[in-house]
Design a protein around this motif. Structure first.
Motif, mmCIF file in Angstrom:
data_model
loop_
_atom_site.group_PDB
_atom_site.id
_atom_site.type_symbol
_atom_site.label_atom_id
_atom_site.label_comp_id
_atom_site.label_asym_id
_atom_site.label_seq_id
_atom_site.Cartn_x
_atom_site.Cartn_y
_atom_site.Cartn_z
ATOM 1 N N TYR A 182 35.911 33.457 41.582
ATOM 2 C CA TYR A 182 34.605 32.830 42.007
ATOM 3 C C TYR A 182 34.086 33.935 43.015
ATOM 4 C CZ TYR A 182 36.320 31.534 46.792
ATOM 5 O OH TYR A 182 36.675 31.405 48.122
ATOM 6 N N ALA A 183 32.791 33.496 43.234
ATOM 7 C CA ALA A 183 32.006 34.496 44.140
ATOM 8 C C ALA A 183 30.961 33.572 44.824
ATOM 9 C CB ALA A 183 31.124 35.409 43.525
ATOM 10 N N VAL A 184 30.641 33.729 46.086
ATOM 11 C CA VAL A 184 29.719 33.095 46.935
ATOM 12 C C VAL A 184 28.803 34.024 47.713
ATOM 13 C CG1 VAL A 184 30.591 30.701 47.038
ATOM 14 C CG2 VAL A 184 31.169 32.640 48.606
ATOM 15 N N PRO A 185 27.634 33.852 47.962
ATOM 16 C CA PRO A 185 26.876 34.769 48.923
ATOM 17 C C PRO A 185 27.203 34.754 50.284
ATOM 18 C CG PRO A 185 25.371 32.841 47.811
ATOM 19 C CD PRO A 185 26.842 32.631 47.690
ATOM 20 N N PRO A 186 27.286 35.917 50.887
ATOM 21 C CA PRO A 186 27.986 35.919 52.247
ATOM 22 C C PRO A 186 27.218 34.909 53.448
ATOM 23 C CG PRO A 186 26.698 37.874 51.801
ATOM 24 C CD PRO A 186 26.716 36.979 50.464
ATOM 25 N N ARG A 187 26.242 34.671 53.146
ATOM 26 C CA ARG A 187 25.202 33.840 54.173
ATOM 27 C C ARG A 187 25.531 32.609 53.986
ATOM 28 N NH1 ARG A 187 22.497 31.224 57.672
ATOM 29 N NH2 ARG A 187 20.374 30.711 57.262
ATOM 30 N N ILE A 188 26.015 32.021 55.309
ATOM 31 C CA ILE A 188 26.468 30.761 55.529
ATOM 32 C C ILE A 188 25.564 29.740 56.297
ATOM 33 C CG2 ILE A 188 28.436 29.323 56.911
ATOM 34 C CD1 ILE A 188 30.359 31.221 56.290
ATOM 35 N N ASP A 195 25.184 27.452 47.058
ATOM 36 C CA ASP A 195 24.877 28.396 45.944
ATOM 37 C C ASP A 195 26.473 28.935 45.698
ATOM 38 O OD1 ASP A 195 22.510 27.959 46.119
ATOM 39 O OD2 ASP A 195 22.011 29.786 47.252
ATOM 40 N N GLY A 196 26.667 29.122 44.612
ATOM 41 C CA GLY A 196 28.116 29.777 44.167
ATOM 42 C C GLY A 196 28.292 29.934 42.658
#
Ligand code: COA
Length: 326
Positions: A12-18, A161-162
């Protein structure tokens, strides 16, 4: 009987911005306490505006290919469950095919909203049985931040997002995808929808009146989600000739902790057997199941031989379930 197909690798991958609840307090009339109590969500990952979801999907796919010890050239088919592809067309699956170099694959997207991953798994399994495909990538990737109305507190606090991906291949023993089930009821499509499409093409007027953003009847969606997911689980178990007690872990769609607890109660399963990560990711739509699956395999919540129930629900309405033995 044909051999089962099994999950050879996940990623899996998610954008770095939380984006935290505290930040949302500065954007709409809400509080961290309300969001946590009503949804269980504490933070979500949000893509930078203008970034390509196909990059996130490709990153998730590369991790799944590595875990499955499979090369991109070996992939026969790529299915992506998404409603937020980079472009209206071509499909995001074709963009990911190019980025991966999966030159031998057929590729298409599938629109089933939050049910996209399990619908994709079901179709991939069927096509493998009938077309003889040996290696299939099922990806779910969503950038709902691109269609959220950031002034609507009813919806903007819920989504993230993810992308998640799995590689499927024929099983060498009786393990793998034991059963699956997909179902829809279009008569409730107005409970959760985004009207931006060919009926309302982009125009200043349509954009100004938020015609390309998410509309939701939260309470009704909540009610349908619990009933549909519980029924879907029973159906998939029946098809696999198993009972709820046979499940070692349940991974439900991660939309809201109260929906997850509601399914657990209705289904009468020990809460310790229910996987939860909605607090850290929010609702990433179709991507919630493969993200949770990847985590559960990596952190030892799923062990070899375990029987796992996957169940989801989304706009359409759509719902789907799958029983997998690892
Ligand atoms: N912050 C503060 N108050 C909020 C709020 C927010 N972010 N969002 C809504 N409210 C308010 C509502 O306006 C309402 O106020 P009112 O009573 O004055 O009208 C009040 O909170 C309660 O709203 P209600 O709809 O009863 O809350 P709820 O307990 O049903 O929780 C959801 C709302 C959206 C969290 C819940 O219904 C839900 O999760 N539904 C399913 C959504 C979902 O999963 N969608 C995706 C499916 S794949």
């Amino acid at each position: 009987m044909l051999p089962h197909n099994c999950i050879l690798g996940t990623g899996y991958a998610v954008p770095p911005r939380i984006l935290t609840n505290a930040e949302l307090e500065n954007m709409v009339d809400t509080t961290d306490q309300w969001i946590v109590e009503r949804s269980g969500i504490r933070q979500r990952h949000i893509a930078e505006p203008g970034s390509a979801l196909s990059d996130l999907a490709t990153a998730a796919a590369r991790r799944a290919l590595d875990a499955a010890d499979t090369s991109a050239e070996q992939i026969d088919l790529i299915i992506i469950g998404t409603v937020t592809g980079d472009m209206k067309f071509p499909s995001m699956a074709c963009l990911v095919q190019e980025k991966l170099g999966a030159v031998n694959a057929a590729a298409f997207d599938l629109s089933a909203a939050c049910s996209g991953f399990l619908f994709g798994l079901n179709i991939a399994d069927s096509l493998m049985q009938t077309n003889g495909y040996q290696r299939v990538l099922v990806i779910a990737a969503e950038m709902l931040s691109s269609m959220v109305n950031w002034q609507d507190r009813n919806t903007c606090v819920l989504f993230g997002d993810g992308a998640g991906a799995v590689v499927l291949g024929p099983a060498s023993d009786q393990r793998g995808l034991l059963s699956s089930y997909i179902k829809s009821d279009g008569s409730h499509h107005r409970l959760l929808y985004n009207p931006g499409g060919s009926q309302h093409p982009p125009s200043h007027e349509n954009v100004d009146s938020q015609l390309s953003t998410i509309n939701m009847e939260g309470r009704e969606v909540f009610r349908h989600a619990i009933v549909s997911m519980t029924d879907a689980l029973h159906e998939a178990l029946k098809r696999a000739d198993l009972t709820p007690d046979d499940l070692d872990l349940l991974i439900p769609h991660q939309a809201n902790i109260r929906i997850i607890e509601g399914i657990g109660k209705r289904f009468k399963i020990d809460p310790a057997k229910v996987y939860v990560n909605v607090d850290r990711f929010g609702n990433t739509s179709a991507a919630t199941i493969p993200i949770a699956l990847n985590e559960a395999l990596a952190n030892g919540r799923i062990k070899p031989g375990d029987t796992v129930g996957l169940v989801t629900f989304g706009a359409g309405l759509t719902w789907s379930s799958c029983i997998v033995q690892f």
